[in-house]
Design an enzyme around this catalytic site. Structure first.
Site, PDB file in Angstrom:
ATOM      1  CG  HIS A 225      -1.999   1.108   0.990  1.00 47.30           C
ATOM      2  ND1 HIS A 225      -3.036   1.021   0.096  1.00 47.30           N
ATOM      3  CD2 HIS A 225      -2.102   2.346   1.537  1.00 47.30           C
ATOM      4  CE1 HIS A 225      -3.742   2.137   0.111  1.00 47.30           C
ATOM      5  NE2 HIS A 225      -3.190   2.954   0.978  1.00 47.30           N
ATOM      6  CE1 TYR A 229      -1.921   7.574  -0.466  1.00 45.98           C
ATOM      7  CE2 TYR A 229      -1.515   5.437   0.530  1.00 45.98           C
ATOM      8  CZ  TYR A 229      -2.389   6.444   0.169  1.00 45.98           C
ATOM      9  OH  TYR A 229      -3.716   6.317   0.432  1.00 45.98           O
ATOM     10  CG  HIS A 376      -8.782   1.695  -7.241  1.00 41.33           C
ATOM     11  ND1 HIS A 376      -9.108   2.996  -6.928  1.00 41.33           N
ATOM     12  CD2 HIS A 376      -7.750   1.354  -6.411  1.00 41.33           C
ATOM     13  CE1 HIS A 376      -8.318   3.432  -5.952  1.00 41.33           C
ATOM     14  NE2 HIS A 376      -7.495   2.454  -5.624  1.00 41.33           N
ATOM     15  CG  PHE A 377      -3.502  -1.079  -9.922  1.00 42.09           C
ATOM     16  CD1 PHE A 377      -3.013  -0.877  -8.650  1.00 42.09           C
ATOM     17  CD2 PHE A 377      -2.633  -1.516 -10.907  1.00 42.09           C
ATOM     18  CE1 PHE A 377      -1.672  -1.098  -8.364  1.00 42.09           C
ATOM     19  CE2 PHE A 377      -1.300  -1.746 -10.624  1.00 42.09           C
ATOM     20  CZ  PHE A 377      -0.812  -1.531  -9.357  1.00 42.09           C
ATOM     21  CG  HIS A 378      -5.293   0.046 -15.275  1.00 41.60           C
ATOM     22  ND1 HIS A 378      -5.411  -1.170 -14.641  1.00 41.60           N
ATOM     23  CD2 HIS A 378      -4.374  -0.136 -16.261  1.00 41.60           C
ATOM     24  CE1 HIS A 378      -4.607  -2.052 -15.221  1.00 41.60           C
ATOM     25  NE2 HIS A 378      -3.964  -1.442 -16.205  1.00 41.60           N
ATOM     26  NE  ARG A 441      -6.773  -8.058  -8.804  1.00 40.67           N
ATOM     27  CZ  ARG A 441      -6.036  -7.368  -7.908  1.00 40.67           C
ATOM     28  NH1 ARG A 441      -6.368  -7.391  -6.636  1.00 40.67           N
ATOM     29  NH2 ARG A 441      -4.986  -6.685  -8.288  1.00 40.67           N
ATOM     30  NE  ARG A 442      -3.763 -11.142  -8.870  1.00 48.72           N
ATOM     31  CZ  ARG A 442      -4.318 -10.890  -7.697  1.00 48.72           C
ATOM     32  NH1 ARG A 442      -5.439 -11.514  -7.361  1.00 48.72           N
ATOM     33  NH2 ARG A 442      -3.782 -10.036  -6.869  1.00 48.72           N
TER      34      ARG A 442
END
Length: 551
Positions: A225, A229, A376-378, A441-442
């Protein structure tokens, strides 16, 4: 901002060090982008990979090369250039340290890449046990981390030198921000280094028979996580301290910027359990605690949004704008150095909202392990962060290579940003929608292509392929721009924009430079959030039938 310490041009020797990092980063963009395109095409069900490769191999390439290699090299090169610009030219010792870090990371990257390309490390971006890779993959990743620590040591040395030469003064804002991100990275990567060195590497070498999976996953997400950041804070550096100069305005508040970075240092690390909310073996009370700490990270994000839009509005008002949103018309929309990062800022609004969903225990149960998480990641990394990195490249690459951003490249850069935004709207939007319908996912299309439920997902998978194809066009445009600015643009002196603080801003207190205080609080929060859960994991770990510890 301590403008008296800011040089006009970064020393060419420091520029070569930063550019070396950028060359590797953009090679990674090309390789990882191609793997991403193939991945979306496979998921659409309309494309099959050649027999000599596999879906999980290209998925690993895409995740590792873009999520770890591109970001780490770009960020370290960017931060080294910031320190050289705002705190003075690096000393020979500091520069040599940076080169040692660069080559250590590069050697590690090549080792890991060879293992992935030879299909001996198709363990995905997260490389969870019990998936096992070749020992050279783990060793390569270790070298990447160690190399980044050595790069970070050069930044810490430069900061320390400035403080010794300027006692009683707050450090230059961009140097301060680079230091915070470096310290956060060093503390966070201790987790992934521990699981690789003491669990996965001995296991892959056959030195131990089993791996405690829950401990391994917990150590990964202790790192995973704050990794987000680590990506995001360099974008914040540009938003806080560089974009104001580009638009002709001033930084709203130096103190607020420093406080937000300190809060990220404090609250970004002891929150890994919110990635493990669905896993047994962790007491719910500790999950709840870390969810609370996760939501505290919203505070510096909102502080950043307030500061940015206050800067924009102050600038607009100074140009005579009236009304609630009149200042929007005064912003330099024709300048790619501003327009492209601004698209990234806007994308962070839905990205942040999606992050709140992921961190909420109840809502997370709906989207956990669905392709919503990938969407979300993208939005966060592949849009907010990457578009800001592109915006930085438009001026930093020509500055470091002694060239200029031409009107033609500026126009093409704006087109590239728009293309990226369109492609990501299709791809990430479809991922979020399919995730709400339960699409995993994946997984490749062949995994679930024949199921009745999968029929609902097919239109969204096709939309992902369309979006991925548009994004790949955006990657090609970006690579063309980068090569032009690095090698072919006209010779000249491109501005390195460093903002000045608004006249009415309060004086920056020296408490922000008290690292014993801030690092001490960080360590206490980590110990509080992880010590008892780790003891529970180790004491109560059951042994699976195959010799691994499963949960």
């Amino acid at each position: 901002m301590n403008t008296e310490s800011v040089k006009t041009v970064v020393d060419r020797r420091d520029g070569k060090l930063a550019m070396a990092h950028f060359y590797v980063a953009f090679i990674a963009l090309a390789i990882g982008g191609l793997a991403g395109l193939l991945q979306t095409l496979v998921r659409s069900g309309k494309f099959e990979l050649p027999s000599w490769t596999g879906y999980y191999q290209i998925l690993t390439i895409h995740g590792v090369v873009l999520g770890l290699v591109l970001t780490t090299f770009f960020i370290m090169g960017f931060q080294l250039s910031l320190v050289s610009k705002t705190s003075g030219t690096l000393t020979d010792k500091q520069r040599k340290t940076g080169w040692i870090g660069f080559w250590t990371m590069t050697i590690g990257t090549v080792m890991a890449a060879i293992m992935i390309l030879t299909n001996q490390a198709s363990v995905l971006y997260t490389f969870y046990a019990p998936l096992q890779a070749h020992a050279l993959f783990y060793l390569g990743l270790t070298l990447v981390i160690v190399g980044s620590w050595i790069d970070g040591a050069a930044i810490i040395m430069a900061y320390s030198s400035w403080r010794k030469a300027n006692p009683g003064k707050p450090s230059p804002l961009l140097t301060f921000m680079s230091l915070v991100n470096t310290l956060m990275w060093i503390v966070a990567t201790i987790g992934v280094a521990a699981t690789v060195l003491f669990q996965l590497l001995p296991w892959s070498l056959g030195l131990v028979e089993r791996v405690d999976v829950l401990v391994s996953r917990t150590l990964f997400w202790y790192f995973g996580h704050p990794l987000v950041y680590f990506w995001l804070l360099p974008a914040y550096m540009a938003w806080y301290a560089i974009v104001p100069k580009i638009i002709g305005g001033k930084i709203f508040s130096d103190s607020l910027a420093r406080m937000s970075f300190i809060l990220f240092l404090l609250f970004s690390i002891p929150v890994g359990f919110h990635h493990q909310l669905m896993e047994p073996g962790i007491d719910p009370a500790w999950k709840f605690l870390q969810v609370i700490l996760t939501f505290l990270v919203v505070i510096p994000s909102l502080m950043t949004a307030f500061s940015l839009f206050a800067t924009f509005e102050m600038f607009g008002r100074s140009k005579g704008s009236t009304g609630l949103f009149g200042w929007v018309k005064k912003l330099p929309w024709g300048d790619a150095r501003f327009a492209v990062p601004f698209i990234g800022m806007l994308a962070f609004i839905p990205a942040g909202a999606g992050g709140l969903v992921n961190a909420s225990h109840q809502l997370n149960q709906v989207v956990h392990n669905t392709i919503w998480v990938t969407g979300h990641f993208h939005l966060t990394l592949a849009t907010s962060v990457i578009l800001t990195f592109f915006g930085i490249s438009y001026w930093l690459v020509p500055h470091l290579t002694g060239r200029v951003l031409t009107k033609a490249m500026n126009k093409l850069a704006i087109i590239q940003g728009i293309v990226w935004a369109i492609g990501m709207t299709f791809m990430s939007g479809a991922m979020h929608a399919a995730g709400l319908l339960g699409a995993p996912r994946r997984s490749s299309f062949s995994t679930y292509g024949g199921s009745e439920q999968a029929a609902e997902w097919i239109p969204y998978q096709i939309a992902q392929a369309v979006g991925g194809s548009i994004l790949f066009l955006g990657i090609i445009l970006m690579l063309y721009i980068f090569i032009n600015l690095a090698f072919f643009a006209p010779k000249g002196e491109e501005e390195f924009p460093v903002g000045e603080v608004a006249d009415q801003a309060e004086k920056t207190p020296m408490v922000f430079e008290n690292w014993k205080l801030w690092l001490g609080i960080t360590v206490l929060l980590i110990l509080f959030a992880y010590t008892i859960p780790f003891i529970d994991m180790i004491e109560n770990a059951p042994i699976g039938s195959k010799g691994y510890k499963f949960f």
